[in-house]
Enzyme design. Structure first.
Site, PDB file in Angstrom:
ATOM      1  N   ASP A 201       0.833  -1.196   0.000  1.00 21.73           N
ATOM      2  CA  ASP A 201       0.000   0.000   0.000  1.00 21.73           C
ATOM      3  C   ASP A 201       0.866   1.243   0.000  1.00 21.73           C
ATOM      4  O   ASP A 201       1.961   1.250   0.571  1.00 21.73           O
ATOM      5  CB  ASP A 201      -0.920   0.015   1.231  1.00 21.73           C
ATOM      6  CG  ASP A 201      -0.129   0.097   2.525  1.00 21.73           C
ATOM      7  OD1 ASP A 201       0.000   1.208   3.071  1.00 21.73           O
ATOM      8  OD2 ASP A 201       0.378  -0.944   2.989  1.00 21.73           O
ATOM      9  N   SER A 202       0.408   2.286  -0.664  1.00 17.94           N
ATOM     10  CA  SER A 202       1.061   3.589  -0.670  1.00 17.94           C
ATOM     11  C   SER A 202       2.516   3.456  -1.109  1.00 17.94           C
ATOM     12  O   SER A 202       2.788   3.022  -2.231  1.00 17.94           O
ATOM     13  CB  SER A 202       0.923   4.225   0.719  1.00 17.94           C
ATOM     14  OG  SER A 202       1.233   5.594   0.681  1.00 17.94           O
TER      15      SER A 202
END
EC number: 3.1.1.1
Length: 364
Positions: A201-202
């Protein structure tokens, strides 16, 4: 990216801020002053804030960094949690870096293998942070896979590209188990190396993209005839550029400047700012992603996330690049950046988890 958007996260109730001493080039102030002068101003600089990204971190003019969340590790558990057990294993003795391995309590002989890279803007969070331990436990339970959650060295103490180097080292370590003779018994016995998936994620999603590009060019194992990666999942990916990627991305100069400054904390030595090829993957015409080393890609975005348009742009660019695989994008309406980590039991987070697990199960 986590630092920019997770504005309503708070530290764990009993979690004390972690304060680490570091010195970054852009904060190297007054070095030309006489030593006695520096001694006079040092206490002031050590208490004056240069960048305040509360409730995530603060950086002081002296170079001291204070991380405010994600620093109290959750231990692994040999007692099943949601039907999943876990343990930590060192993958880089030279740098004392570990992975956390997750396994269903009632694991079959061979299961899909998920390698996960955490987010946090390359600056905060670890593989052992509460939110990531919770997420990986739930993901393994939902998808019936074996998972490896990677810890890597963080900026600014270890600036870009060190996090990428560590991530590559971790992948090579994982693939030492491809013939069933690696150092970790759970991977030898249970990992199906014909079904390897990377996810993050991210900032972790950014890492996943670059690892998959590299795996297409450099063999992760002599046993492989291709990249060895079946598919990847990019959750709220952290890509960015100096100018908006499309008409729907924010043009707010204050917001864009803040995101720019976070990247420069992580990568203070690069000459291109946020147009650095590590970050400007989508908009830059000089960044070719047609050689992505997998056959399937799932992109998850959140409607209110400032980074959402980068995720949409990534899908479009990949489709137009000549890459021969299949890409799917799913948007969580009304949600913001990494909402699923903040509220893992909310309806939209559960929907996202079902999609995540379905991808690992071959439902795409």
């Amino acid at each position: 990216m986590d630092i920019q958007h997770r504005s309503h996260i708070h530290s764990q109730p009993n979690e004390a801020p972690i304060v680490l001493q570091t010195h970054t080039p852009f904060l190297n102030l007054n070095t030309h002053k006489p030593k006695h002068y520096q001694n006079l101003i040092k206490p002031t600089m050590d208490s004056e804030i240069a960048f305040d990204y509360s409730p995530f971190l603060k950086i002081y003019k002296s170079g001291r960094i204070e991380r405010l969340i994600g620093e109290t590790p959750v231990p692994p558990s040999s007692t099943p949690q949601n039907g999943v057990i876990s343990k930590d294993v060192v993958y880089s003795p030279d740098h004392n870096l570990s992975v956390r391995v997750y396994l269903p309590e009632k694991a079959g002989e061979k299961l899909p293998l998920l390698v996960y890279f955490h987010g946090g803007g390359f600056i905060i969070e670890t593989a052992f942070s509460p939110s990531y331990h919770t997420f990986l436990t739930a993901a393994v339970s939902a998808s019936d896979c074996v998972a490896v959650s990677v810890d890597y060295r963080r900026a600014p103490e270890h600036p870009i590209p060190i996090s990428y180097d560590d991530s590559w080292t971790s992948l090579k370590w994982v693939f030492t188990h491809i013939a069933g003779t690696g150092p970790e018994s759970w991977l030898n016995k249970h990992a199906d190396f014909s079904k390897v998936f990377l996810a993050g994620d991210s900032a972790g999603a950014n890492i996943v993209h670059h690892m998959t590009m590299r795996a297409a060019k450099e063999k992760l194992s002599p046993e492989l005839s291709d990249s060895g990666i079946s598919g990847i999942i990019l959750v709220h990916p952290y890509f960015w550029s100096k100018t908006p990627v499309d008409d729907m991305e924010t043009k707010d100069a204050t917001v864009r400047s803040k995101i720019d400054s976070i990247w420069m904390i992580a990568s203070p030595n690069n000459k291109d700012g946020v147009d650095d090829p590590w970050l400007n993957v989508v908009q830059s015409e000089s960044v070719d992603i047609s050689g992505l080393g997998c056959g399937k890609v799932l992109v998850l975005v959140a409607e209110k996330d400032i980074l959402a348009r980068q995720g949409w742009g990534y899908k479009v660019k990949l489709e137009k690049s000549g890459w021969k695989g299949e890409v799917k994008l799913v948007e969580s309406e009304g949600e913001d950046h990494v909402f699923h980590l903040m509220r893992p039991d909310c309806e939209k987070a559960l929907e996202a988890m079902n999609i995540f697990a379905g991808f690992l199960k071959g439902e795409m």
